[in-house]
Design a protein around this motif. Structure first.
Motif, PDB file in Angstrom:
ATOM      1  N   LYS A  46     -11.050   0.105   3.482  1.00  0.00           N
ATOM      2  CA  LYS A  46     -10.413   1.416   3.622  1.00  0.00           C
ATOM      3  C   LYS A  46      -9.922   1.800   2.226  1.00  0.00           C
ATOM      4  O   LYS A  46      -8.954   1.225   1.714  1.00  0.00           O
ATOM      5  N   VAL A  47     -10.606   2.758   1.624  1.00  0.00           N
ATOM      6  CA  VAL A  47     -10.391   3.085   0.217  1.00  0.00           C
ATOM      7  C   VAL A  47      -9.967   4.541   0.080  1.00  0.00           C
ATOM      8  O   VAL A  47     -10.603   5.442   0.643  1.00  0.00           O
ATOM      9  N   ALA A  48      -8.886   4.769  -0.671  1.00  0.00           N
ATOM     10  CA  ALA A  48      -8.424   6.123  -0.962  1.00  0.00           C
ATOM     11  C   ALA A  48      -9.002   6.573  -2.290  1.00  0.00           C
ATOM     12  O   ALA A  48      -8.954   5.843  -3.280  1.00  0.00           O
ATOM     13  N   LEU A  49      -9.539   7.787  -2.302  1.00  0.00           N
ATOM     14  CA  LEU A  49     -10.082   8.402  -3.512  1.00  0.00           C
ATOM     15  C   LEU A  49      -9.134   9.524  -3.897  1.00  0.00           C
ATOM     16  O   LEU A  49      -9.000  10.510  -3.166  1.00  0.00           O
ATOM     17  N   LEU A  94      -4.278   6.820  13.916  1.00  0.00           N
ATOM     18  CA  LEU A  94      -5.668   6.864  14.349  1.00  0.00           C
ATOM     19  C   LEU A  94      -6.579   6.222  13.309  1.00  0.00           C
ATOM     20  O   LEU A  94      -7.423   5.374  13.634  1.00  0.00           O
ATOM     21  N   LEU A  95      -6.420   6.606  12.048  1.00  0.00           N
ATOM     22  CA  LEU A  95      -7.277   6.071  10.987  1.00  0.00           C
ATOM     23  C   LEU A  95      -7.059   4.574  10.809  1.00  0.00           C
ATOM     24  O   LEU A  95      -7.998   3.832  10.514  1.00  0.00           O
ATOM     25  N   ARG A  96      -5.836   4.127  11.011  1.00  0.00           N
ATOM     26  CA  ARG A  96      -5.551   2.693  10.877  1.00  0.00           C
ATOM     27  C   ARG A  96      -6.295   1.892  11.939  1.00  0.00           C
ATOM     28  O   ARG A  96      -6.748   0.767  11.682  1.00  0.00           O
ATOM     29  N   ASP A  97      -6.457   2.466  13.125  1.00  0.00           N
ATOM     30  CA  ASP A  97      -7.050   1.724  14.236  1.00  0.00           C
ATOM     31  C   ASP A  97      -8.580   1.763  14.250  1.00  0.00           C
ATOM     32  O   ASP A  97      -9.210   0.934  14.915  1.00  0.00           O
ATOM     33  N   LEU A  98      -9.183   2.738  13.567  1.00  0.00           N
ATOM     34  CA  LEU A  98     -10.644   2.827  13.587  1.00  0.00           C
ATOM     35  C   LEU A  98     -11.248   1.690  12.769  1.00  0.00           C
ATOM     36  O   LEU A  98     -10.781   1.393  11.670  1.00  0.00           O
ATOM     37  N   HIS A 154      -4.757  13.983  -1.501  1.00  0.00           N
ATOM     38  CA  HIS A 154      -3.634  14.134  -2.412  1.00  0.00           C
ATOM     39  C   HIS A 154      -2.357  13.540  -1.808  1.00  0.00           C
ATOM     40  O   HIS A 154      -1.306  13.559  -2.455  1.00  0.00           O
ATOM     41  N   ASP A 155      -2.453  13.045  -0.586  1.00  0.00           N
ATOM     42  CA  ASP A 155      -1.298  12.548   0.151  1.00  0.00           C
ATOM     43  C   ASP A 155      -1.050  11.080  -0.224  1.00  0.00           C
ATOM     44  O   ASP A 155      -1.510  10.160   0.458  1.00  0.00           O
ATOM     45  N   LEU A 156      -0.312  10.875  -1.323  1.00  0.00           N
ATOM     46  CA  LEU A 156      -0.106   9.507  -1.795  1.00  0.00           C
ATOM     47  C   LEU A 156       0.818   8.703  -0.890  1.00  0.00           C
ATOM     48  O   LEU A 156       0.778   7.471  -0.899  1.00  0.00           O
ATOM     49  N   ARG A 157       1.641   9.383  -0.085  1.00  0.00           N
ATOM     50  CA  ARG A 157       2.430   8.655   0.910  1.00  0.00           C
ATOM     51  C   ARG A 157       1.518   8.036   1.961  1.00  0.00           C
ATOM     52  O   ARG A 157       1.737   6.905   2.411  1.00  0.00           O
ATOM     53  N   MET A 158       0.488   8.763   2.354  1.00  0.00           N
ATOM     54  CA  MET A 158      -0.475   8.214   3.298  1.00  0.00           C
ATOM     55  C   MET A 158      -1.228   7.048   2.669  1.00  0.00           C
ATOM     56  O   MET A 158      -1.478   6.021   3.322  1.00  0.00           O
ATOM     57  N   VAL A 159      -1.592   7.184   1.405  1.00  0.00           N
ATOM     58  CA  VAL A 159      -2.265   6.087   0.695  1.00  0.00           C
ATOM     59  C   VAL A 159      -1.389   4.850   0.723  1.00  0.00           C
ATOM     60  O   VAL A 159      -1.858   3.729   0.995  1.00  0.00           O
ATOM     61  N   GLN A 160      -0.108   5.039   0.462  1.00  0.00           N
ATOM     62  CA  GLN A 160       0.845   3.936   0.426  1.00  0.00           C
ATOM     63  C   GLN A 160       0.884   3.189   1.764  1.00  0.00           C
ATOM     64  O   GLN A 160       0.988   1.963   1.804  1.00  0.00           O
ATOM     65  N   GLU A 161       0.772   3.928   2.849  1.00  0.00           N
ATOM     66  CA  GLU A 161       0.878   3.330   4.184  1.00  0.00           C
ATOM     67  C   GLU A 161      -0.422   2.719   4.682  1.00  0.00           C
ATOM     68  O   GLU A 161      -0.403   1.767   5.464  1.00  0.00           O
ATOM     69  N   LEU A 162      -1.550   3.275   4.253  1.00  0.00           N
ATOM     70  CA  LEU A 162      -2.806   3.008   4.967  1.00  0.00           C
ATOM     71  C   LEU A 162      -3.871   2.267   4.166  1.00  0.00           C
ATOM     72  O   LEU A 162      -4.683   1.556   4.741  1.00  0.00           O
ATOM     73  N   ALA A 217      -3.805  -0.500  -4.226  1.00  0.00           N
ATOM     74  CA  ALA A 217      -2.974   0.700  -4.129  1.00  0.00           C
ATOM     75  C   ALA A 217      -1.509   0.387  -4.428  1.00  0.00           C
ATOM     76  O   ALA A 217      -0.821   1.178  -5.088  1.00  0.00           O
ATOM     77  N   THR A 218      -1.030  -0.774  -3.993  1.00  0.00           N
ATOM     78  CA  THR A 218       0.376  -1.119  -4.212  1.00  0.00           C
ATOM     79  C   THR A 218       0.699  -1.204  -5.698  1.00  0.00           C
ATOM     80  O   THR A 218       1.827  -0.897  -6.116  1.00  0.00           O
TER      81      THR A 218
END
Length: 251
Positions: A49-52, A195-199, A208-216, A234-235
């Protein structure tokens, strides 16, 4: 405008070296001469699961449109070992589920069922399998019972879930999502993160949502001016304030 220097940041890549996605030295310029991608190399392994992330105009959307062959540049792109080619495109587009930022670009049928069934129907699957795939896809996004609803009457959060279901019905190996949390209220955003965490699918998500990146997301890739400028945990990247500021990012 001078190109920012690439930031070297350590990342321990998985041993599989990109069993799901391999991009090697990809370059792309639009017809007006704008260079959107410069020597981009990126590997994804099964289950990643990679954030761009990156500023507007960094090349993120252009890169994502290369993964299922909508755009073609110079360099090598392969999905599950299949190189992007005219011959392989039908298979690759079933393997790669692209979800656009605006769900209205993806939902065009009279009902939710018709939208989710569109892909399997055009694969020529038997009716019973189409119904099964639609039921499974709607269940995966927690939208059971919405099959007969009109897509354009749904909330933004519900539309985004249905848009994800339209690609899940194709049973893809990779989900590629563009700004999935954009335009959502806090409750819908939180539901989307769960939802994305469970898929189970491998994911590459532009955001652009770096808070979501931090969590997921365990891994984050930063793009700027067509380059990948950092690729790491990411951390670690999210605590590098100088790196984030240099590339127009902030939490």
């Amino acid at each position: 405008m001078p190109v920012k220097h690439k930031t070297t940041y350590p990342l321990t890549l998985p041993d599989c070296e990109g069993d799901i996605l391999q991009i090697h030295e990809l370059n792309f310029a639009y017809p007006d001469g704008h260079i959107a991608l410069r020597d981009v190399s990126l590997n994804l392994c099964s289950g990643d699961k990679v954030a761009l992330v990156g500023p507007n105009g960094a090349g993120k959307s252009t890169l994502m449109l290369h993964i299922n062959g909508i755009l073609r540049g110079e360099g090598d792109v392969a999905v599950s070992g299949l190189p992007i080619s005219d011959e392989n495109l039908p298979v690759i587009r079933a393997l790669v589920g692209v979800v656009f930022q605006n769900p209205d670009d993806q939902l065009f049928s009279p009902t939710v069922f018709d939208d989710v069934a569109f892909g399997p129907l055009h694969m020529g699957l038997p009716e019973n399998e189409i119904h099964q795939r639609v039921d499974e896809a709607l269940a995966a996004v927690q939208m059971q019972g919405f099959g007969e609803r009109l897509s354009h009457h749904l909330s933004m959060g519900q539309k985004k879930r249905i848009a994800i279901a339209t690609v899940l019905s194709m049973q893809p190996q990779i989900l590629v999502l563009d700004e999935p949390s954009a335009g959502l209220d806090p409750r819908a955003r939180r539901a989307l993160i769960h939802l994305l965490r469970d898929l189970p699918q491998t994911m590459l998500i532009s955001t652009h949502d770096l808070r979501m990146v931090q969590e997921l997301f365990p891994r984050m890739v930063i793009m700027d001016e067509g380059h990948i400028v950092a690729d790491g945990k990411a951390t670690e990247l999210l605590t590098d304030a100088a790196l984030l500021e240099t590339h127009g990012l902030e939490i």
